[in-house]
Scaffold this motif. Structure first.
Motif, PDB file in Angstrom:
ATOM      1  N   ARG B  11       0.840  -1.189   0.000  1.00 15.05           N
ATOM      2  CA  ARG B  11       0.000   0.000   0.000  1.00 15.05           C
ATOM      3  C   ARG B  11       0.878   1.243   0.000  1.00 15.05           C
ATOM      4  O   ARG B  11       0.562   2.249  -0.628  1.00 15.05           O
ATOM      5  CB  ARG B  11      -0.907  -0.023   1.229  1.00 15.05           C
ATOM      6  CG  ARG B  11      -2.115   0.864   1.111  1.00 15.05           C
ATOM      7  CD  ARG B  11      -3.169   0.450   2.102  1.00 15.05           C
ATOM      8  NE  ARG B  11      -2.706   0.589   3.473  1.00 15.05           N
ATOM      9  CZ  ARG B  11      -2.779  -0.389   4.366  1.00 15.05           C
ATOM     10  NH1 ARG B  11      -3.272  -1.566   4.036  1.00 15.05           N
ATOM     11  NH2 ARG B  11      -2.349  -0.204   5.596  1.00 15.05           N
ATOM     12  N   THR B  12       2.004   1.133   0.700  1.00 17.59           N
ATOM     13  CA  THR B  12       2.914   2.278   0.772  1.00 17.59           C
ATOM     14  C   THR B  12       3.420   2.659  -0.615  1.00 17.59           C
ATOM     15  O   THR B  12       3.395   3.828  -0.998  1.00 17.59           O
ATOM     16  CB  THR B  12       4.095   1.927   1.681  1.00 17.59           C
ATOM     17  OG1 THR B  12       3.591   1.468   2.927  1.00 17.59           O
ATOM     18  CG2 THR B  12       4.980   3.122   1.888  1.00 17.59           C
ATOM     19  N   ILE B  13       3.875   1.660  -1.348  1.00 18.08           N
ATOM     20  CA  ILE B  13       4.385   1.937  -2.691  1.00 18.08           C
ATOM     21  C   ILE B  13       3.261   2.493  -3.568  1.00 18.08           C
ATOM     22  O   ILE B  13       3.455   3.455  -4.323  1.00 18.08           O
ATOM     23  CB  ILE B  13       4.985   0.651  -3.317  1.00 18.08           C
ATOM     24  CG1 ILE B  13       6.154   0.142  -2.482  1.00 18.08           C
ATOM     25  CG2 ILE B  13       5.406   0.898  -4.757  1.00 18.08           C
ATOM     26  CD1 ILE B  13       7.376   1.041  -2.457  1.00 18.08           C
ATOM     27  N   ARG B  14       2.067   1.911  -3.441  1.00 16.32           N
ATOM     28  CA  ARG B  14       0.948   2.412  -4.257  1.00 16.32           C
ATOM     29  C   ARG B  14       0.663   3.871  -3.931  1.00 16.32           C
ATOM     30  O   ARG B  14       0.432   4.685  -4.806  1.00 16.32           O
ATOM     31  CB  ARG B  14      -0.310   1.556  -4.042  1.00 16.32           C
ATOM     32  CG  ARG B  14      -0.197   0.154  -4.594  1.00 16.32           C
ATOM     33  CD  ARG B  14      -1.577  -0.482  -4.792  1.00 16.32           C
ATOM     34  NE  ARG B  14      -2.394  -0.485  -3.594  1.00 16.32           N
ATOM     35  CZ  ARG B  14      -2.380  -1.454  -2.689  1.00 16.32           C
ATOM     36  NH1 ARG B  14      -1.586  -2.492  -2.857  1.00 16.32           N
ATOM     37  NH2 ARG B  14      -3.160  -1.400  -1.638  1.00 16.32           N
ATOM     38  N   ASN B  15       0.696   4.186  -2.621  1.00 13.88           N
ATOM     39  CA  ASN B  15       0.460   5.584  -2.219  1.00 13.88           C
ATOM     40  C   ASN B  15       1.523   6.512  -2.794  1.00 13.88           C
ATOM     41  O   ASN B  15       1.209   7.591  -3.299  1.00 13.88           O
ATOM     42  CB  ASN B  15       0.485   5.703  -0.698  1.00 13.88           C
ATOM     43  CG  ASN B  15      -0.798   5.200  -0.070  1.00 13.88           C
ATOM     44  OD1 ASN B  15      -1.831   5.167  -0.749  1.00 13.88           O
ATOM     45  ND2 ASN B  15      -0.752   4.807   1.166  1.00 13.88           N
ATOM     46  N   LEU B  16       2.783   6.086  -2.695  1.00 13.97           N
ATOM     47  CA  LEU B  16       3.874   6.922  -3.198  1.00 13.97           C
ATOM     48  C   LEU B  16       3.732   7.131  -4.697  1.00 13.97           C
ATOM     49  O   LEU B  16       3.915   8.237  -5.207  1.00 13.97           O
ATOM     50  CB  LEU B  16       5.223   6.258  -2.887  1.00 13.97           C
ATOM     51  CG  LEU B  16       5.650   6.301  -1.421  1.00 13.97           C
ATOM     52  CD1 LEU B  16       6.810   5.355  -1.182  1.00 13.97           C
ATOM     53  CD2 LEU B  16       6.033   7.722  -1.015  1.00 13.97           C
ATOM     54  N   LEU B  17       3.386   6.058  -5.407  1.00 12.91           N
ATOM     55  CA  LEU B  17       3.221   6.174  -6.854  1.00 12.91           C
ATOM     56  C   LEU B  17       2.075   7.122  -7.192  1.00 12.91           C
ATOM     57  O   LEU B  17       2.174   7.942  -8.094  1.00 12.91           O
ATOM     58  CB  LEU B  17       2.960   4.793  -7.474  1.00 12.91           C
ATOM     59  CG  LEU B  17       4.186   3.871  -7.587  1.00 12.91           C
ATOM     60  CD1 LEU B  17       3.759   2.477  -8.013  1.00 12.91           C
ATOM     61  CD2 LEU B  17       5.183   4.436  -8.600  1.00 12.91           C
ATOM     62  N   ARG B  18       0.998   6.976  -6.409  1.00  9.61           N
ATOM     63  CA  ARG B  18      -0.154   7.834  -6.675  1.00  9.61           C
ATOM     64  C   ARG B  18       0.242   9.307  -6.585  1.00  9.61           C
ATOM     65  O   ARG B  18      -0.052  10.105  -7.465  1.00  9.61           O
ATOM     66  CB  ARG B  18      -1.290   7.551  -5.693  1.00  9.61           C
ATOM     67  CG  ARG B  18      -2.450   8.519  -5.794  1.00  9.61           C
ATOM     68  CD  ARG B  18      -3.506   8.281  -4.728  1.00  9.61           C
ATOM     69  NE  ARG B  18      -4.220   7.022  -4.922  1.00  9.61           N
ATOM     70  CZ  ARG B  18      -5.222   6.856  -5.768  1.00  9.61           C
ATOM     71  NH1 ARG B  18      -5.626   7.870  -6.511  1.00  9.61           N
ATOM     72  NH2 ARG B  18      -5.822   5.710  -5.884  1.00  9.61           N
ATOM     73  N   VAL B  19       0.954   9.622  -5.502  1.00 10.06           N
ATOM     74  CA  VAL B  19       1.321  11.017  -5.283  1.00 10.06           C
ATOM     75  C   VAL B  19       2.207  11.535  -6.414  1.00 10.06           C
ATOM     76  O   VAL B  19       1.954  12.586  -6.995  1.00 10.06           O
ATOM     77  CB  VAL B  19       2.020  11.190  -3.915  1.00 10.06           C
ATOM     78  CG1 VAL B  19       2.606  12.573  -3.798  1.00 10.06           C
ATOM     79  CG2 VAL B  19       1.036  10.932  -2.789  1.00 10.06           C
ATOM     80  N   SER B  20       3.254  10.742  -6.768  1.00 14.39           N
ATOM     81  CA  SER B  20       4.155  11.293  -7.778  1.00 14.39           C
ATOM     82  C   SER B  20       3.519  11.294  -9.166  1.00 14.39           C
ATOM     83  O   SER B  20       3.741  12.226  -9.941  1.00 14.39           O
ATOM     84  CB  SER B  20       5.506  10.585  -7.782  1.00 14.39           C
ATOM     85  OG  SER B  20       5.381   9.243  -7.465  1.00 14.39           O
ATOM     86  N   LEU B  21       2.718  10.283  -9.468  1.00 17.58           N
ATOM     87  CA  LEU B  21       2.165  10.221 -10.823  1.00 17.58           C
ATOM     88  C   LEU B  21       0.998  11.182 -11.018  1.00 17.58           C
ATOM     89  O   LEU B  21       0.888  11.834 -12.048  1.00 17.58           O
ATOM     90  CB  LEU B  21       1.758   8.790 -11.169  1.00 17.58           C
ATOM     91  CG  LEU B  21       2.946   7.813 -11.166  1.00 17.58           C
ATOM     92  CD1 LEU B  21       2.528   6.429 -11.600  1.00 17.58           C
ATOM     93  CD2 LEU B  21       4.048   8.332 -12.080  1.00 17.58           C
ATOM     94  N   GLU B  22       0.146  11.271  -9.996  1.00 13.52           N
ATOM     95  CA  GLU B  22      -0.949  12.236 -10.127  1.00 13.52           C
ATOM     96  C   GLU B  22      -0.379  13.650 -10.172  1.00 13.52           C
ATOM     97  O   GLU B  22      -0.874  14.505 -10.905  1.00 13.52           O
ATOM     98  CB  GLU B  22      -1.972  12.070  -9.001  1.00 13.52           C
ATOM     99  CG  GLU B  22      -2.852  10.856  -9.222  1.00 13.52           C
ATOM    100  CD  GLU B  22      -3.961  10.693  -8.183  1.00 13.52           C
ATOM    101  OE1 GLU B  22      -3.930  11.407  -7.168  1.00 13.52           O
ATOM    102  OE2 GLU B  22      -4.841   9.845  -8.403  1.00 13.52           O
ATOM    103  N   GLY B  23       0.688  13.844  -9.393  1.00 11.16           N
ATOM    104  CA  GLY B  23       1.349  15.143  -9.406  1.00 11.16           C
ATOM    105  C   GLY B  23       1.895  15.488 -10.780  1.00 11.16           C
ATOM    106  O   GLY B  23       1.955  16.655 -11.165  1.00 11.16           O
ATOM    107  N   ALA B  24       2.294  14.464 -11.523  1.00  8.86           N
ATOM    108  CA  ALA B  24       2.862  14.696 -12.847  1.00  8.86           C
ATOM    109  C   ALA B  24       1.778  14.691 -13.922  1.00  8.86           C
ATOM    110  O   ALA B  24       2.080  14.735 -15.115  1.00  8.86           O
ATOM    111  CB  ALA B  24       3.923  13.647 -13.157  1.00  8.86           C
ATOM    112  N   GLY B  25       0.534  14.613 -13.491  1.00  7.22           N
ATOM    113  CA  GLY B  25      -0.558  14.743 -14.440  1.00  7.22           C
ATOM    114  C   GLY B  25      -1.036  13.444 -15.074  1.00  7.22           C
ATOM    115  O   GLY B  25      -1.786  13.462 -16.051  1.00  7.22           O
TER     116      GLY B  25
END
Lengths: 709, 123
Positions: B11-25
């Motif tokens: 879940r941690t990795i998924r959360n981190l990915l969400r933040v960086s990828l959503e941040g990048a559009g």
């Protein structure tokens, strides 16, 4: 979601992973051959490592890595699990838990244990494993990646000639020639020429075929190796030829026809097509993609049930509101009763439905806070392990009713008392392996933890199969400590209960485990603070059982609304064994103010609630009123005398201590349907206030208060 | 919007990915194991897939093989994101049809630039 909250969820996830780890290790112990279990353990450690890396928790990463590597050897059948390795795994699991906890609290973990275990783990690794140096410092992007920056200096440019002919597999693996060209273009000046000679006639066109090839000229200062790196991931999926042209960039290169690609490059594409090229390739790739299947609808959900993570505060606010709703419902009921409507009217029918709904909502909300005791029980396996190692005893833990659900707060606050009791069970309860063998028991003792729901309460039992309580020693000890008179006559049950007195400890030497200033009295108080009680039963030679009985929830309870000397009060139904309308025949006077009632042949002391609470007794007639038979921790059965029972209802518990102050005999307060505040009695405490109670139990004890979750 | 499907049991990795990828559009979708990942793939039709290797139910190799050779086979880029860095594992992933391999912990910027390169995504 901020990085901080991601960090929080990482530690939450770690908790779950550590649980899975403990569970997996226990399963491994029982069935070493089950690779699924080994895989699950490996994944748990692996996931902790992965997450820890993301937060730069290097020590955690390094430890998890060593742990994981040894586990991986088991997974690949390079390593046989024996008893010693299993113990090491358990200790590694415990250490991992400690490291996680230390990381969460941002403190330094105990490095001595850590390095001992690390050394032991490394002893299982061969030289080759050690060389596989695990570095988390560098981000390694193994990719067809080009360096992201180009040197601004002006090093000598060289001209490379590239021939690139992808196979169909290259497209199938999701690669895109255009993007490779982009990466090359970042290295210098790139010229691309497409070879369209193999394009078939339109009707013979197969979109899955790779028919294009390219000739590229790159003027760059980069090394040839860098060019190869661009193609690293596709080199096996294409025909690639890279060579230095040997000519300076200023000179136009002669078109060469390579032997290896001679059949593909028959003529150079006209220069005019270059501009259109990217689009062409793009289209080819697009076409090569098989259409994805239509969405099949969201039927047949698989995997774990979907869950929603909610802030605990929100749940607690909801629970509070539901509490108010229950009070409000009680008030409405009261008002409607006052209207004296016919027994069956629309309004009363609707009200009944409303009551049921309110109760459903309340139970539903409570269920949100309910959690299985499994994680709590699992933690105890570590305690048993540590305690048996420290005492040289052998013990195994058996758990029952793991899935029994209890309020989250109860679980949290039960952790310490339970730890203490489990530790005691190993330390004081079990005999040494030699002694056990001598008397024909198995050398390893069993600590049994069981949880169950019974009649609206949660029962948790800690059962050992040890020697049982040594009542003679307990008695002597109590005399020694001045807790009882040497000539006191106590029943077995009374002696057992001495354990709960403050300052009592049977261990004559301060061992590694006990003697930390925490006695059974602390356990008892902790449980009482949750509205529960502890009791002991023991059979010499066969073992001891501690039973903790807890209410299902801390926010509401079922109670009798009673009146005592014109005061309305509430008494928890769970504490009442039966109600008795006394028959004068059964009442007896003992001494000057001692009164008892004969209940099925046994004499039970009558406790005047009003008198004990310091209220004026409404009547001196001991035959009047109602008796509530309660079982108390301190002195067994007692009959509480109250004036009348008015109602049985669910009440919302409101803390009295935090809003007002402590009152002896009262555990909390509630709001009744008429809006009035009623005190909730604690039968145990009320009985203790009895002037005639045995001296032994009048020792002032820390009060316990029912507290809202 | 460019759609990313991340498959990882942490879940941690998924959360981190969400933040960086959503941040990048990017439009972010996720799944917590291989089986769910393959299901999500059909549902979401992502432009690029990021998958872990060690997962319950179906591991990353299973995901790559299913997406490359299964009935709904696809040519979208599949990037392996894992703590593993063994050469044999990489070869295995490549042979199964992986597009690239990134070792955890990942650096937001590099991950995003790799995804951009693979998908032509512009912010």
């Amino acid at each position: 979601m901020s990085r901080n909250s991601i960090r929080d969820t990482f530690f939450e996830e770690c908790e779950e992973l550590l649980e899975a780890l403990v569970e997996g290790l226990s399963a491994m112990e029982e069935n070493t051959g089950d690779m699924e279990v080994v895989n699950a353990v490996f994944r748990a450690v692996h996931s902790i490592k992965g997450g820890a890396g993301a937060f730069g928790l290097d020590r955690l990463v390094a430890f998890a890595h060593a742990f994981e590597t040894v586990m991986d050897k088991v997974r690949s059948h390079d390593l046989e699990v024996d008893e010693a390795l299993m113990r090491l795994f358990h200790r590694s699991g415990d250490q991992l838990a400690d490291l996680v906890e230390a990381a969460r609290d941002e403190r330094e973990p105990d490095s001595e244990t850590e390095s001992t275990i690390l050394k032991e783990l490394e002893a299982y690794l061969g030289e080759s494993d050690k060389q596989d140096d695990f570095s988390f410092d560098a981000l390694s992007l193994d990719f067809e990646a080009a360096p992201m920056s180009i040197e601004p200096a002006e090093p000598a440019l060289r001209r490379f000639e590239l021939r690139f002919r992808p196979t169909a597999a290259l497209y199938a693996n999701g690669h895109e020639p255009l993007l490779l060209f982009d990466a090359l273009a970042e290295l210098g000046t790139l010229e691309v020429t497409a070879d369209l000679s193999e394009l078939p006639e339109f009707d013979a066109f197969d979109p899955n075929d790779a028919v294009l090839s390219w000739q590229l000229t790159l003027d760059t200062a980069e090394d040839e190796m860098v060019l190869h790196e661009v193609f690293e991931f596709v080199e096996s999926l294409c025909d690639l030829d890279i060579r230095v042209s040997g000519q300076s960039p200023e000179q136009q290169p002669e078109p060469e026809v390579e032997d290896s690609t001679a059949e593909t490059v028959t003529s150079l594409a006209p220069s005019g097509i270059e501009a259109a090229l990217p689009q062409t390739t793009q289209d080819t790739v697009e076409d090569a993609r098989p259409a994805t299947a239509p969405v099949q609808g969201a039927n047949e959900p698989r995997g774990p049930r979907p869950t929603l993570r909610v802030d605990l505060d929100r749940v607690d606010r909801l629970i509070n509101t539901v509490g108010e709703l229950i009070i409000n419902q009680a008030m409405i009921s009261q008002r409607i009763e006052e209207l004296e409507l016919p027994a069956v009217s629309h309004l009363t029918n609707e009200l009944e439905a409303y009551k049921l709904l309110a109760r459903d909502i309340q139970e539903g909300v409570m269920a949100i806070r309910a959690q299985p005791v499994k994680p709590l029980f699992q933690r105890m396996s570590r305690i048993v392990r540590e305690a048996s190692e420290a005492t040289g005893k052998k013990a195994k833990l058996v758990t029952e009713g793991d899935s029994t659900e209890v309020d989250k707060t109860v679980i949290e606050r039960l952790a310490d008392p339970l730890t203490h009791m489990v530790r005691n069970a190993v330390d004081h309860g079990l005999e040494s392996p030699d002694r056990r063998t001598e008397i024909g028991k198995e050398p390893a003792g069993t600590i049994r933890l069981s949880a169950s729901h019974r009649s609206g309460s949660v029962f948790i039992e800690i059962i050992d199969d040890g020697a049982g309580l040594d009542r003679k020693r307990i008695f002597e000890k109590a005399v020694e400590k001045g807790l009882i008179a040497p000539d006191a006559e106590l029943s077995d049950q009374d002696i057992d209960n001495l354990l709960f007195l403050p300052g009592f400890s049977t261990a004559s030497a301060v061992s590694n485990l006990s003697g930390r200033g925490v006695g059974m009295d602390v356990v008892r108080n902790a449980v009482a603070a949750l509205g529960g009680r502890v009791s002991i039963s023991s059979l010499p030679g066969a073992g001891t059982t501690f039973t903790i009985v807890l209410p299902l929830t801390l926010a509401v309870m079922d109670g009798f609304v009673i009146s005592v000397s014109d005061q309305t009060m509430v008494i928890p139904i769970s504490s009442i064994i039966e109600t008795i309308r006394p028959n004068r025949r059964d009442l007896h006077q003992i001494g000057t103010d001692g009164r008892v009632i004969a209940v099925r042949g046994a004499y039970v002391p009558i406790v005047d609630v009003a008198g004990n609470l310091g209220l004026a007794s409404s009547s001196n007639d001991i035959g009047g009123g109602v008796l509530l038979l309660v079982g108390t921790e301190a002195q067994g059965l007692a009959a509480l005398r109250v004036d009348a029972i008015h109602d049985q209802r669910q009440v919302v518990i409101k803390s009295l201590e935090s809003n007002y102050g402590a009152i002896p005999g009262v555990s909390a307060a509630t709001i009744l349907g008429d809006g009035k505040i009623a005190l909730i009695l604690d039968p145990d405490e009320v009985v203790k206030l009895h002037p005639a109670a045995p001296v032994l139990f009048t020792t002032p004890q820390p009060r316990t208060e029912l507290r809202h979750a | 919007m460019t759609k990313v499907l991340a498959i990882d049991d942490s879940r941690t990795i998924r959360n981190l990915l969400r933040v960086s990828l959503e941040g990048a559009g990017f439009e972010y979708h996720s799944a917590c194991d291989g089986v769910e990942g393959v299901e999500q793939f059909t549902e979401v039709e992502p432009d690029v897939v990021i998958t872990d290797i060690n997962m319950p139910n179906m591991d990353g190799f299973g995901v790559i093989e299913t997406l490359r050779t299964g009935p709904n086979r696809t040519t979208v880029p599949i990037i392996v994101l894992t703590t593993e860095s063994g050469a044999d594992l990489k070869t295995r992933a490549r042979n199964a049809g992986a597009t690239g391999w990134i070792v955890k912990p990942f650096d937001d910027g590099s991950l995003v630039s790799v995804l951009r390169r693979l998908t032509g995504h512009v912010v």
